[in-house]
Write an enzyme that holds these catalytic residues in place. Structure first.
Site: not given
Length: 348
Positions: A156, A294
């Site tokens: 990201e 995550d």
């Protein structure tokens, strides 16, 4: 007393706007949703929080130091009132977070489909996350007080920065093990060359198939469909990746089917190969899957940092044990709402 192992997470920081809905609206349709909430998020920040929380061996004691490195918009009230305190309460240092003038903090709009068991759809506006483009400045922050034991990277932030860090820290003279989770996968893809001598690669089924496409095009073999992705396919792909790029550990999360891992780790007796499939942890109800991946990455990276602090080498690392514990943490995460707040502490 020996110094604590250090994890530095270089990645995104976002503000998440989460809308819960009975189903996803169709084209041109307006649908009444259930709720809208605002949360601290971003894959980088989520993984940093997972590392920080995993490091708590009691309510007051951490055995791993965790630093967050990234960028937000200067003066963003959401960073000051929500994102920064959430990171710090999770045991994560924010001294490596840069506040950039004239840009907005990254945002994610997350639609949680309650009708399909909490599956999510996410739209990301990168904002400040894509403004970190000065490699020398980034390196000065990453190597402050020396190289970390473990560096965690995702997809990201700026692709050029990720590829540059992979190239620099995968070099043999460095003593940092990179845990790379290429999510979301860059539109330009990940060249095999960028994965050379990588310590740990963590992918889900979708990301695994994208890697399959790159590797099998080189070998002229048909790429399997996601529903056909079985252990034989995974054995084939990971063998190619170990041979082509000398990746030490490859982990593929398979949702309800569990987690596959493959290792090719250099030790005193040469390269030690090991493969396995750890079953998924059964839960009564899936509430929200937003930060499950995550959480897995953060718990795995923390187990790795503890091992490296004790041995200074990958040889002997209990990959199956690390996968099992990360699996359990992710299973607890999906039974709670939100992203960072759903991640469990290690002492839980």
């Amino acid at each position: 007393m020996a110094p604590q192992p250090v994890i530095r997470v270089v990645g995104s920081l976002n503000i998440d706007f989460v809308t819960r809905t009975p189903r996803v609206p169709g084209p041109g349709e307006t649908l009444q949703a259930t709720s809208l909430t605002v949360h601290a998020g971003g894959k980088g920040a989520n993984q940093a929080v997972a590392c920080g929380k995993a490091a708590f061996i009691s309510q007051t004691q951490q055995d791993v130091t965790v630093d967050m490195i990234g960028a937000v918009g200067k003066g963003d009230p959401y960073y000051a009132s929500l994102l920064k305190p959430t990171l710090e309460k999770s045991g994560v240092s924010t001294t490596g977070v840069e506040e950039i003038e004239g840009v907005q903090t990254g945002t994610a709009t997350i639609i949680v489909d309650e009708g399909s068991g909490g599956e999510n759809r996410i739209l990301v506006v990168p904002g400040a996350n894509h403004e970190v483009k000065d490699l020398e400045q980034l390196l000065s922050v990453v190597t402050r007080k020396g190289d970390p034991d473990v560096m965690v990277l995702q997809g990201e932030i700026c692709r050029l920065m990720v590829l540059a860090l992979l190239n620099l820290f995968n070099a043999p003279e460095r003593h940092t093990c990179i845990v790379f989770n290429p999510a979301p996968v860059f539109s330009e893809g990940i060249p095999i060359e960028a994965l050379q001598s990588l310590g740990v690669l963590v992918v889900n089924e979708t990301e695994c198939l994208l890697l399959f496409k790159v590797v099998e095009e080189l070998n002229g073999v048909e790429v399997p469909r996601e529903e056909d992705l079985d252990k034989a396919h995974l054995d084939r792909l990971t063998k190619h990746l170990h041979d082509l790029a000398r990746i030490s550990i490859i982990v593929v999360t398979l949702g309800s089917r569990g987690v596959y891992y493959s290792t090719d780790i250099s030790g005193q007796d040469g390269f030690v190969q090991n493969r396995g499939l750890v079953p998924a942890v059964k839960v009564k109800q899936v509430v929200d899957t937003t930060a499950a991946g995550d959480t897995f990455v953060g718990y795995f990276a923390t187990a790795l940092a503890r091992h490296l602090a004790a041995t200074h080498e990958l040889a002997g690392f209990d990959v199956a044990g690390a996968v099992s514990k990360a699996n359990k943490a992710a299973a607890r995460c999906v039974q709670r709402n939100g992203a960072m707040e759903s991640i469990p502490f290690g002492y839980e």
